[in-house]
Enzyme design. Structure first.
Site, short mmCIF file in Angstrom:
data_model
loop_
_atom_site.label_atom_id
_atom_site.label_comp_id
_atom_site.label_asym_id
_atom_site.label_seq_id
_atom_site.Cartn_x
_atom_site.Cartn_y
_atom_site.Cartn_z
CB SER A 1 -3.62 4.32 7.66
OG SER A 1 -2.81 5.39 7.98
CE1 TYR B 1 -0.68 1.22 11.39
CE2 TYR B 1 -0.16 2.94 9.57
CZ TYR B 1 -0.84 2.50 10.95
OH TYR B 1 -2.14 3.12 11.01
#
Length: 248
Positions: A143, A153
């Site tokens: 990501s 994350y």
């Protein structure tokens, strides 16, 4: 196109969202696809629809944080389709992710999160690669959060990037390529659940291409990296992000 005719691909986290898009696209190009996910109801639906559309697919429940579960996934795939050629490590805790700081996130939750979102790619790769028979390709889901402040994350995605590059070196001698895709903001049900609307609007304003991405925007990159079109590409993290991240 039929770049994957006769090939077998495992796609983890493919009962919905981006993973489902990858699985459907692989099947459309001739691959036997294993829909590997914890959500049996949705996973079975995806596999059945692929078959109904003329493709080849089967569902197998998997917990990517478990070595035993990953081993069972491999055994199922080999028994069902005879071999494994491709792996997409897409599974992640995301749609119901807790938002918290690294300094305050409950430690048990942090460990569980990392066991899926970072270690899961390694767990499944360790189980799969001996069956690739000196050839094959792996795509990990990273990501652009790896290059932005995104708490634990983002930290997990930094780990996925490092894992991708390390495994590319370790598996290169076995003629297995390992790359990653780093999506920018993608319009999925999970993103709509996790990310407040005002934050999404601000992200879109900052993008050179003024829209959210879609799962379909990622499919071409995934198929390219898995296919022989990328036969001399390994250890790369490919941003598909509407221009969100600029790196020299």
């Amino acid at each position: 196109m039929t770049r994957f005719t006769g090939k077998t691909a495992i796609v983890t986290g493919s009962a919905r969202g981006i993973g489902e898009g990858y699985a459907r696209a692989l099947a459309a190009e001739g691959a036997n696809v294993v829909i590997a996910d914890l959500n049996a109801e949705l996973g079975e639906q995806v596999a059945k629809q692929i078959v109904a559309d003329g493709g080849s697919a089967a569902f197998k429940s998997v917990d990517v944080s478990s070595e035993e579960s990953a081993k069972e996934l491999v055994e199922f795939t080999v028994e069902k389709f005879g071999k494994i050629d491709h792996l997409v490590n897409n599974a992640a805790i995301y749609g119901d992710m807790k938002l918290d700081l690294l300094l305050t996130v409950p430690w048990d939750y942090y460990k569980k999160f990392m066991s899926v979102n970072m270690d899961g790619a390694l767990v499944v790769t360790r189980a799969v690669w001996p069956q690739m028979n000196r050839g094959g390709s792996i795509v990990n889901q990273s990501s652009t959060a790896a290059w932005l402040y995104s708490g634990f994350y983002g930290l997990a995605k930094v780990g996925v990037n490092g894992l991708t590059q390390q495994l590319a070196h370790e598996l290169g001698g076995s003629k297995i390529r390992v790359n990653a895709i780093a999506p920018g903001p993608i319009d999925t049900e999970a993103t709509r659940t996790v990310t407040p609307g005002n934050m999404v609007a601000d992200m879109v304003k900052a993008l050179p291409l003024k829209r959210m991405g879609t799962p379909e925007d990622l499919v071409g990159a995934c198929l390219y990296l898995l296919s022989d079109d990328a036969k001399w590409v390994t250890g790369q993290i490919l941003n598909v992000d509407g221009g969100q991240i600029f790196r020299s």
